[in-house]
Design an enzyme around this catalytic site. Sequence first.
Site, mmCIF file in Angstrom:
data_model
loop_
_atom_site.group_PDB
_atom_site.id
_atom_site.type_symbol
_atom_site.label_atom_id
_atom_site.label_comp_id
_atom_site.label_asym_id
_atom_site.label_seq_id
_atom_site.Cartn_x
_atom_site.Cartn_y
_atom_site.Cartn_z
ATOM 1 N N HIS A 1 -1.464 11.316 -1.988
ATOM 2 C CA HIS A 1 -2.789 10.840 -1.623
ATOM 3 C C HIS A 1 -3.765 11.974 -1.362
ATOM 4 C CE1 HIS A 1 -5.936 9.576 1.236
ATOM 5 N NE2 HIS A 1 -5.924 8.445 0.559
ATOM 6 N N HIS B 1 0.824 -1.211 0.000
ATOM 7 C CA HIS B 1 0.000 0.000 0.000
ATOM 8 C C HIS B 1 0.857 1.259 0.000
ATOM 9 C CE1 HIS B 1 -3.132 2.598 2.283
ATOM 10 N NE2 HIS B 1 -3.514 2.515 1.029
#
Length: 254
Positions: A61, A19
Amino acid sequence: MQPDMQAQAAWPYPFWIAHRGAGKERPENTLIAFEHGSACGYAMFECDVKLSADGVPFLLHDDTLDRTTRGRGQADALPWAELAQLDAGGWHSDDCAGEPLPTLADIAAYCQQQGAALNIEIKPMPGQEAATGHAVALAARQLWQGQTVPPLLSSFQPAALQAAQQAAPELPRALLLETPWSGWAAVAAELQCVAIVFQQRRLDASLMQQARAQGWRVLCYTANSAADVQRLRALGVDGIITDAMGWARSPAQA
């Protein structure tokens, strides 16, 4: 519209997916995170990609720079030349200070050098869904030209996936779902997705059966505990996105 069943049968992606490069052990979405993930045995990564003010696809992000860089303000407010000067590692630890934001091109080169696969989450700024999906898909097509395994393009935003589909229809797509919403399956079918990426706590046998009935592969995010991994493997998922860097070399992989 059904997904391409031949493409489904030839699923080329590893089960374990790191991730944001290497979860939480290195600053997320940076090259040193990817390097750490590789050192831990991972052969596939997930990352978030958005556009700079001048249209350069780069890894980040959040909608703002504040949490994971020394910059401030909206992530798309600066051109790439200025974003490239930001420290994207010091927030995590002193050892990582000075680590820059990478472009999608940087990460493509690294993954290809390592023989690693990539799940690109298209992470548009609000109102930029179509523009980001289009630009990221075109960049991915160029960057992976001639490669055996293409990147998997995913997004929570159907408009971003639709733009990616129009720009580079040959690249595989996946719909991300935090909570399944009414009509999600019809949208995924229309987008000719090859996979659905569920929030791992939401996935159950019923959703699994629904996805399999459509011929979709099933991935989950973000599973870190042994109990979660065991449950997901029992359901028969095709891949797990995780922050825990031990899984790629764990007996749980067998």
